[in-house]
Write an enzyme that holds these catalytic residues in place. Structure first.
Site, PDB file in Angstrom:
ATOM      1  N   SER A  27       5.771  -8.684  -8.782  1.00 34.76           N
ATOM      2  CA  SER A  27       5.805  -7.510  -7.915  1.00 34.76           C
ATOM      3  C   SER A  27       5.397  -7.755  -6.466  1.00 34.76           C
ATOM      4  O   SER A  27       5.974  -7.158  -5.556  1.00 34.76           O
ATOM      5  CB  SER A  27       4.934  -6.393  -8.506  1.00 34.76           C
ATOM      6  OG  SER A  27       3.611  -6.848  -8.710  1.00 34.76           O
ATOM      7  N   ASP A 223      -4.781   0.270  -5.933  1.00 34.72           N
ATOM      8  CA  ASP A 223      -4.655  -0.194  -7.320  1.00 34.72           C
ATOM      9  C   ASP A 223      -5.305  -1.563  -7.533  1.00 34.72           C
ATOM     10  O   ASP A 223      -5.348  -2.067  -8.663  1.00 34.72           O
ATOM     11  CB  ASP A 223      -3.183  -0.236  -7.755  1.00 34.72           C
ATOM     12  CG  ASP A 223      -2.322  -1.204  -6.929  1.00 34.72           C
ATOM     13  OD1 ASP A 223      -2.883  -1.936  -6.082  1.00 34.72           O
ATOM     14  OD2 ASP A 223      -1.097  -1.220  -7.131  1.00 34.72           O
ATOM     15  N   HIS A 226      -1.747  -4.737  -5.705  1.00 34.07           N
ATOM     16  CA  HIS A 226      -0.626  -4.996  -4.794  1.00 34.07           C
ATOM     17  C   HIS A 226      -1.072  -5.049  -3.340  1.00 34.07           C
ATOM     18  O   HIS A 226      -1.926  -4.272  -2.907  1.00 34.07           O
ATOM     19  CB  HIS A 226       0.442  -3.912  -4.970  1.00 34.07           C
ATOM     20  CG  HIS A 226       1.076  -3.939  -6.327  1.00 34.07           C
ATOM     21  ND1 HIS A 226       0.968  -2.899  -7.226  1.00 34.07           N
ATOM     22  CD2 HIS A 226       1.805  -4.900  -6.942  1.00 34.07           C
ATOM     23  CE1 HIS A 226       1.610  -3.223  -8.344  1.00 34.07           C
ATOM     24  NE2 HIS A 226       2.125  -4.429  -8.187  1.00 34.07           N
TER      25      HIS A 226
END
Length: 260
Positions: A27, A223, A226
């Site tokens: 990601s 979070d 990221h």
């Protein structure tokens, strides 16, 4: 400025002397900069360093060349919302020296290294896209690889990381018939219980033409997983520095062909 839709992309073939870079991993390579997690949407903010440029192209999911713009992985990492990653910043950072830049996005969020083993779908698609990218000319100059968060949850996966990554490097070089293909790996900025063990593997790998840049310390989103948009800009510039330091021929204004 021309606009496009998913049903009406503008296909633009880059010149045959294009310099090709494969973007792969999970990601943080696909890009989550500016993605508002609670709303599951991207804020649409593109920093100046990641703006489109006429000399930067991307290979779409349907393997057509088109003008590159954020989010680079929108049609590749389709199960999640994509935002800003390091790819466009990198492309803008190298284009003045290398000319036309052609990006081949392949990263998919939430994927473990074992899913990138030879014979697995993600690996085979990456190799297929890389092969397709050179059909109209050009040269694959490097793979930019940012992956490993999914391998930090168990000690078994973390212990196996280095061997799996070394196998991936060897396999992709063999399958692309590029035995010295440069690989720039990013050491994790985040993860779970065994992050340090995976980072140790990443930072300690000793393979020819494999270098590592360290993302640790770059600002994370709320979070804690990221990179923020700003951090992706910094990372993209770190990748540029690594490429020019280790792999790009030095700049010279004179001819060395007969200078002895």
């Amino acid at each position: 400025m021309a606009t496009t839709t998913d049903t009406d992309p503008i296909h633009t073939d880059p010149p045959p002397n294009k310099q090709i870079f494969i973007l792969s991993g999970q990601s943080n390579m696909a890009g989550r900069g500016g993605v508002l997690k609670k709303l599951r949407r991207w804020d649409g903010v593109v920093p100046p360093e990641a703006h489109p440029h006429p000399s930067i192209f991307r290979l779409s999911a349907k393997k057509h060349w088109e003008a590159a713009c954020e989010p680079l992985h929108a049609d590749i990492d389709t199960k999640k919302t994509c935002g800003v990653g390091p790819g466009m910043v990198f492309a803008n950072g190298v284009r003045e020296r290398v000319g036309t830049v052609a990006l081949v996005p392949c990263a998919v969020g939430g994927t473990a290294i074992r899913e990138w083993a030879r014979g697995e779908k993600l690996y085979e698609e990456m190799v297929k896209r890389a092969r397709d990218s050179v059909k109209g000319g050009g040269e694959i100059k490097a793979i930019l690889w940012f992956q490993g968060e999914s391998d930090t949850s168990t000690e078994h996966d973390a212990d196996a990381y280095q061997g799996n990554m070394e196998a991936l490097v060897a396999n992709v070089r063999r399958d692309l018939a590029l035995p010295s293909l440069p690989i720039i790996q990013v050491a994790l900025a985040s993860g779970l219980k065994y992050t340090d063990k995976v980072r140790e593997a990443q930072l300690g790998m000793k393979m020819e033409n494999l270098v590592c840049v360290d993302a640790m310390g770059l600002e994370l989103q709320e979070d804690n997983l990221h990179l923020t948009t700003h951090s992706q800009v910094i990372l993209g510039q770190m990748l540029v520095d690594a490429y020019f330091t280790h792999f790009a021929p030095p700049l010279s204004n004179e001819c060395h062909s007969s200078s002895h």
